[in-house]
Design a protein around this motif. Structure first.
Motif, mmCIF file in Angstrom:
data_model
loop_
_atom_site.group_PDB
_atom_site.id
_atom_site.type_symbol
_atom_site.label_atom_id
_atom_site.label_comp_id
_atom_site.label_asym_id
_atom_site.label_seq_id
_atom_site.Cartn_x
_atom_site.Cartn_y
_atom_site.Cartn_z
ATOM 1 N N THR A 104 17.284 27.272 43.980
ATOM 2 C CA THR A 104 17.403 28.164 43.354
ATOM 3 C C THR A 104 16.315 28.406 42.107
ATOM 4 N N LEU A 105 15.892 29.424 41.959
ATOM 5 C CA LEU A 105 14.956 29.606 40.644
ATOM 6 C C LEU A 105 15.870 30.583 39.562
ATOM 7 N N LEU A 106 15.625 30.128 38.589
ATOM 8 C CA LEU A 106 16.431 30.819 37.311
ATOM 9 C C LEU A 106 15.428 31.381 36.215
ATOM 10 N N PRO A 107 15.164 32.538 36.155
ATOM 11 C CA PRO A 107 14.259 33.234 35.117
ATOM 12 C C PRO A 107 15.052 32.900 33.766
ATOM 13 N N VAL A 108 14.023 32.651 32.837
ATOM 14 C CA VAL A 108 14.306 32.534 31.349
ATOM 15 C C VAL A 108 14.023 33.693 30.532
ATOM 16 N N GLY A 109 14.938 34.098 29.751
ATOM 17 C CA GLY A 109 14.779 35.269 28.811
ATOM 18 C C GLY A 109 13.556 35.148 27.942
ATOM 19 N N PRO A 110 13.223 36.184 27.178
ATOM 20 C CA PRO A 110 12.106 36.155 26.114
ATOM 21 C C PRO A 110 12.708 35.397 24.828
ATOM 22 N N THR A 111 11.731 34.568 23.907
ATOM 23 C CA THR A 111 12.347 34.078 22.896
ATOM 24 C C THR A 111 11.642 34.669 21.523
ATOM 25 N N GLY A 112 10.791 35.891 21.779
ATOM 26 C CA GLY A 112 10.143 36.171 20.541
ATOM 27 C C GLY A 112 10.745 36.538 19.341
ATOM 28 N N ALA A 113 11.992 36.964 19.773
ATOM 29 C CA ALA A 113 13.003 37.768 18.580
ATOM 30 C C ALA A 113 14.055 36.684 18.094
ATOM 31 N N LEU A 114 14.163 35.657 18.821
ATOM 32 C CA LEU A 114 15.207 34.547 18.286
ATOM 33 C C LEU A 114 14.690 34.011 17.049
ATOM 34 N N PRO A 115 15.546 33.537 16.236
ATOM 35 C CA PRO A 115 15.601 32.781 15.071
ATOM 36 C C PRO A 115 15.073 31.303 15.313
ATOM 37 N N PRO A 116 14.527 30.737 14.238
ATOM 38 C CA PRO A 116 13.842 29.319 14.414
ATOM 39 C C PRO A 116 15.141 28.433 14.437
ATOM 40 N N ILE A 117 14.748 27.594 15.253
ATOM 41 C CA ILE A 117 15.876 26.355 15.546
ATOM 42 C C ILE A 117 15.953 25.613 14.378
ATOM 43 N N THR A 118 17.292 25.640 14.015
ATOM 44 C CA THR A 118 17.510 24.935 12.327
ATOM 45 C C THR A 118 18.394 23.790 12.654
ATOM 46 N N VAL A 119 18.944 23.462 13.839
ATOM 47 C CA VAL A 119 20.193 22.470 13.813
ATOM 48 C C VAL A 119 19.350 21.542 14.718
ATOM 49 N N ASP A 120 19.312 20.206 14.127
ATOM 50 C CA ASP A 120 18.603 18.856 14.590
ATOM 51 C C ASP A 120 19.667 18.433 15.439
ATOM 52 N N ALA A 121 20.518 18.141 15.262
ATOM 53 C CA ALA A 121 21.815 17.643 16.091
ATOM 54 C C ALA A 121 23.261 18.195 15.550
ATOM 55 N N ALA A 122 24.251 17.995 16.630
ATOM 56 C CA ALA A 122 25.676 18.633 16.483
ATOM 57 C C ALA A 122 26.315 17.250 16.258
ATOM 58 N N PRO A 123 27.522 17.093 15.401
ATOM 59 C CA PRO A 123 28.210 15.849 15.429
ATOM 60 C C PRO A 123 29.061 15.662 16.738
ATOM 61 N N PRO A 124 29.141 14.256 17.047
ATOM 62 C CA PRO A 124 29.564 13.923 18.095
ATOM 63 C C PRO A 124 30.766 14.820 18.560
ATOM 64 N N PRO A 125 31.106 15.138 19.881
ATOM 65 C CA PRO A 125 32.749 15.645 19.838
ATOM 66 C C PRO A 125 33.794 14.986 19.822
ATOM 67 N N ALA A 126 34.741 15.187 19.166
ATOM 68 C CA ALA A 126 35.987 14.466 18.988
ATOM 69 C C ALA A 126 36.395 14.157 20.508
ATOM 70 N N GLY A 127 37.392 12.957 20.356
ATOM 71 C CA GLY A 127 37.806 12.551 21.796
ATOM 72 C C GLY A 127 38.969 13.604 21.989
#
Length: 285
Positions: free
Chosen positions: A149-172
């Protein structure tokens, strides 16, 4: 473009679903664990409702024909980035770059069931009724993923910069699933809600994106026959004649004819979506 080398046991494209078509018999569908999908998209700077890959029990291998920022959330899986001549271990809940030709290997989760792989730009498969989600009940949307299966990826030009380094680990997961009394609890003997909440149930092997089938103490009815079909919501705890409850998930039918003894709170829906066969389940009214 993403090439599916191996999809694992079951993999689909999911966004936040197609609400508003219940009167036509079309389920909302969408990610079974919507908070995990939203998080994966936020990590790579996508709108929260962008389409991503939902993996059931991991086991997937994906090749990126063009480089992309990627994030993996949901049921925790070991991740390996396969590059020419080397293998790099990756972590969950944080964005990472996969260069052109790199492959992502997602192993089976140690706990939970469903894992989400989002790439910056989102999956740009054709929408159906406003959604790119695969609906396992009605067959709408793209078919389940398979090797090649081939999955096309959408354009990224209008997206905001990535600002999150990591999310807190999910709670159990909580010890119990919280429920409210259902609209047809009067179809059951007075002690049925107490029975539902008194002892553990176990997740059946027959569970899927439509619902979590449970095995345990049967819920006895006070009436014979079945009520007329009526609207159903995600989280409804429907009880067929054998008394074994079913918790409806994302691909549940818009209507149903078995009585609903209880309904999950919205906060417990993603928890139910991560239950795997054999897991114990407890309810609290």
């Amino acid at each position: 473009m993403i090439e599916v080398i191996a999809p694992g046991p079951y993999a689909t494209v999911q966004d936040l679903g197609r609400p508003g078509y219940g009167h036509l018999g079309v389920p909302r569908s969408g990610a079974a664990d919507a908070p995990s999908l939203r998080l994966a998209n936020r990590l790579v700077g996508n709108p929260e409702g962008a389409a991503a890959i939902e993996l059931t029990f991991g086991g997937a291998r994906l090749r990126l024909r063009t480089g992309a920022w990627t994030a993996v959330t949901g049921a925790p899986c070991p991740l390996e980035l396969l590059l020419p001549g080397r293998t790099v271990q990756q972590g969950m809940d944080a964005p990472f770059w996969i260069p052109s030709g790199g492959e992502l290997w997602v192993a089976a989760p140690g706990s939970g069931l469903r894992t989400y792989v989002a790439v910056r730009g989102g999956l740009d498969v054709p929408p159906t009724l406003g959604s790119r989600s695969t609906d396992s009940l009605c067959g709408l949307g793209p078919p389940p993923l398979r090797a090649g299966t081939l999955l096309p990826v959408g354009p990224t030009g209008a997206l905001p910069p990535i600002t999150v380094d990591a999310a807190p680990p999910p709670a159990g997961p909580p010890a119990v699933l919280r429920v409210l009394r259902g609209p047809r609890d009067d179809w059951f003997v007075p002690g049925a809600p107490a029975t539902l909440c008194s002892g553990p149930y176990r997740v059946s092997q027959d569970s899927n994106r439509v619902g979590v089938r449970l095995l345990g103490a049967p819920l006895k009815r006070a009436r014979t026959g079945e009520p007329p079909s009526e609207g159903m919501v995600a989280g409804a705890v429907q009880v067929p004649p054998d008394g074994q409850p079913i918790v409806f998930l994302a691909d549940h039918p818009p209507t149903g004819g078995y009585p609903v003894v209880a309904v999950l709170t919205s906060a417990c829906l993603p928890v139910a979506a991560q239950l795997r066969p054999g897991d114990p389940v407890r309810f609290r009214m």
